[in-house]
Structure formats: structure tokens, C-alpha cells
Scaffold this motif. Structure first.
Motif, PDB file in Angstrom:
ATOM      1  N   THR A 146      27.738 -30.714  52.285  1.00 13.61           N
ATOM      2  CA  THR A 146      26.656 -29.787  52.596  1.00 13.61           C
ATOM      3  C   THR A 146      27.109 -28.842  53.701  1.00 13.61           C
ATOM      4  O   THR A 146      28.123 -29.078  54.362  1.00 13.61           O
ATOM      5  N   MET A 182      28.088 -24.624  43.802  1.00 13.92           N
ATOM      6  CA  MET A 182      27.045 -25.548  44.212  1.00 13.92           C
ATOM      7  C   MET A 182      27.005 -26.690  43.206  1.00 13.92           C
ATOM      8  O   MET A 182      26.924 -26.469  42.005  1.00 13.92           O
ATOM      9  N   ARG A 225      22.065 -31.565  44.919  1.00 11.56           N
ATOM     10  CA  ARG A 225      21.323 -31.683  46.177  1.00 11.56           C
ATOM     11  C   ARG A 225      21.447 -33.115  46.707  1.00 11.56           C
ATOM     12  O   ARG A 225      21.291 -34.074  45.952  1.00 11.56           O
ATOM     13  N   VAL A 232      21.834 -28.481  49.619  1.00 15.19           N
ATOM     14  CA  VAL A 232      22.773 -28.258  48.520  1.00 15.19           C
ATOM     15  C   VAL A 232      24.163 -28.759  48.913  1.00 15.19           C
ATOM     16  O   VAL A 232      24.589 -28.631  50.061  1.00 15.19           O
ATOM     17  N   TYR A 272      28.410 -28.702  48.014  1.00 20.27           N
ATOM     18  CA  TYR A 272      29.417 -27.787  47.475  1.00 20.27           C
ATOM     19  C   TYR A 272      30.683 -28.549  47.078  1.00 20.27           C
ATOM     20  O   TYR A 272      31.025 -29.571  47.671  1.00 20.27           O
ATOM     21  N   ASP A 282      21.105 -21.752  49.072  1.00 20.20           N
ATOM     22  CA  ASP A 282      21.431 -23.064  49.604  1.00 20.20           C
ATOM     23  C   ASP A 282      20.424 -23.489  50.656  1.00 20.20           C
ATOM     24  O   ASP A 282      20.682 -24.362  51.468  1.00 20.20           O
TER      25      ASP A 282
END
Length: 221
Positions: A111, A139, A142, A150, A152, A216
Motif C-alpha cells: 500500500t 493496482m 484492497r 489499495v 500495488y 487509490d
């Protein structure tokens, strides 16, 4: 092909190799084995065919390389300097972008708060947007934590650009610091974890909703 003669099997093999060669040369992006298999004859062993083609190009000016689960022709590493003469000079990534990309590559899924914790400074949304525009990060999902931030991760384009077959080919911590990809501000006890590049989300992640794309921001209670 069990009922074919040796000459017929050889002919089918060469035809399949030529088809693969043409498809891979014509594509601007790496291709996965399943998409290639649809163009071959029944009973074709795509894995063996790709390895055979890779072997044939091993000593040529272009090599067949694997990037994650995809394949592509790329200039042989020892001849790359010839093409750099004609490359247009692009604006280099900022130190913040390089550090952010490196942290995501090694800590993914990560995140923004986790990236900032490692770097020790705030990470602007513009830095993440820049890396997504370059096609190097995406992305993923979550996090199942308050605010549901979000996460990555890197992309196949990241592997292709940096000449990596898998994330396990990434250099170690000392190499990253020596190349300037990680700042000397990082904690001295920082450990580089084993990168995770699987397609599936981790257990602590939820899939993204359609409305999440392009944002995000954390969800509000």
C-alpha cells in the motif's frame, strides 16, 4: 502425430516453428503459450516448441526470452549497445519514483502507507500515477485493514523492460543501493523479502471494484 512418418513429423515440426516465429516477430508485446497454441496443429506441444525455437535463436542477434509466463524476441544482450545509439533520450525517473518502484517490486503487494514506511517520507500520488502510466505497476486489490487501502504490484511490462524472467531475478539489497535505486536513508536493518509475482491476490486482499480504477483513496466508514 503417432501415425505420421518421420518426414511428415519433421515437416509438421518445422511448420509449427515457423508459425511461432512469425507470430512472435509480429507482436509488439510478449505472448503467452496458450494464445500461441491456438495457431498450431492438433497435438502440438507448445512447451517443447518454444524451447526448440529458443535454442535455435540462442546464438543469433535476437533471442527468444521468457517474461513471466509470456515469450518475446529481444535483442541479444551483448548487442544491446548497438541500438542505444539510436534511442531517444528520455527523461529519467526521479529518485522518489525509482525508490517507490523498487519497494513495490520487493514488497508487493504494498500500500502507499507501507511504501512511505519503508522510504521514511511521504509518497505523492503523482509518483504512483507516473509508474502506472509507464505500465510498470498496477493496482492489485484492497488490503483487509481499516480504510481498505489499495495495494500495488508490478506488471509483465516491468519484467520485460528490465530484462527479468521472474521477480526472483531481481538484484539483492546491496546491488540496489549501489545502483542508486534505494536511498541511503533506508533503515540499516531493512530486509529484502522474497518477491511475490503470482497472479492471484494474497489472503489479506480483496479484489478491486470497477470504481476503484484510477483512484487509490481509502474508503471511508
Amino acid at each position: 502425430m503417432s501415425g505420421l512418418s518421420d518426414d511428415d513429423r519433421s515437416e509438421v515440426l518445422e511448420r509449427n516453428l515457423r508459425v511461432l516465429e512469425a507470430l512472435l516477430f509480429a507482436s509488439s508485446e510478449p505472448l503467452d503459450a496458450n494464445s500461441l497454441l491456438t495457431y498450431l496443429g492438433e497435438g502440438a506441444n507448445i512447451g517443447e516448441l518454444l524451447l526448440t525455437l529458443q535454442s535455435r535463436y540462442a546464438t543469433r542477434g535476437v533471442n527468444l526470452v521468457q517474461r513471466a509466463d509470456k515469450w518475446a524476441f529481444r535483442t541479444a544482450e551483448d548487442l544491446g549497445f548497438l541500438l542505444r545509439r539510436d534511442e531517444q533520450e528520455n527523461r529519467p525517473l526521479s529518485r522518489a519514483a525509482l525508490e517507490t518502484l523498487s519497494i513495490i517490486a520487493y514488497h508487493q503487494p504494498a500500500t502507499r502507507a507501507e511504501i512511505e514506511e519503508v522510504r521514511g517520507v511521504a509518497t505523492g500520488k503523482g509518483t504512483l500515477d507516473l509508474l502506472m502510466e509507464a505500465g510498470w505497476i498496477r493496482m492489485r486489490g484492497r488490503r483487509r485493514t481499516p480504510g481498505r487501502p489499495v495495494t500495488y504490484g508490478t506488471t509483465d511490462a516491468f519484467l520485460d523492460h528490465f530484462g527479468l524472467e521472474t521477480l526472483s531475478d531481481l538484484p539483492g539489497l546491496d546491488e540496489l543501493k549501489g545502483s542508486g535505486l534505494l536511498s541511503s536513508r533506508l533503515p540499516p536493518n531493512l530486509q529484502i523479502p522474497l518477491p511475490f509475482d503470482g497472479a492471484a491476490l494474497r489472503d489479506d486482499e480483496d479484489p478491486l471494484d470497477p470504481d476503484d480504477l484510477g483512484s487509490d483513496e481509502e474508503e471511508q466508514d
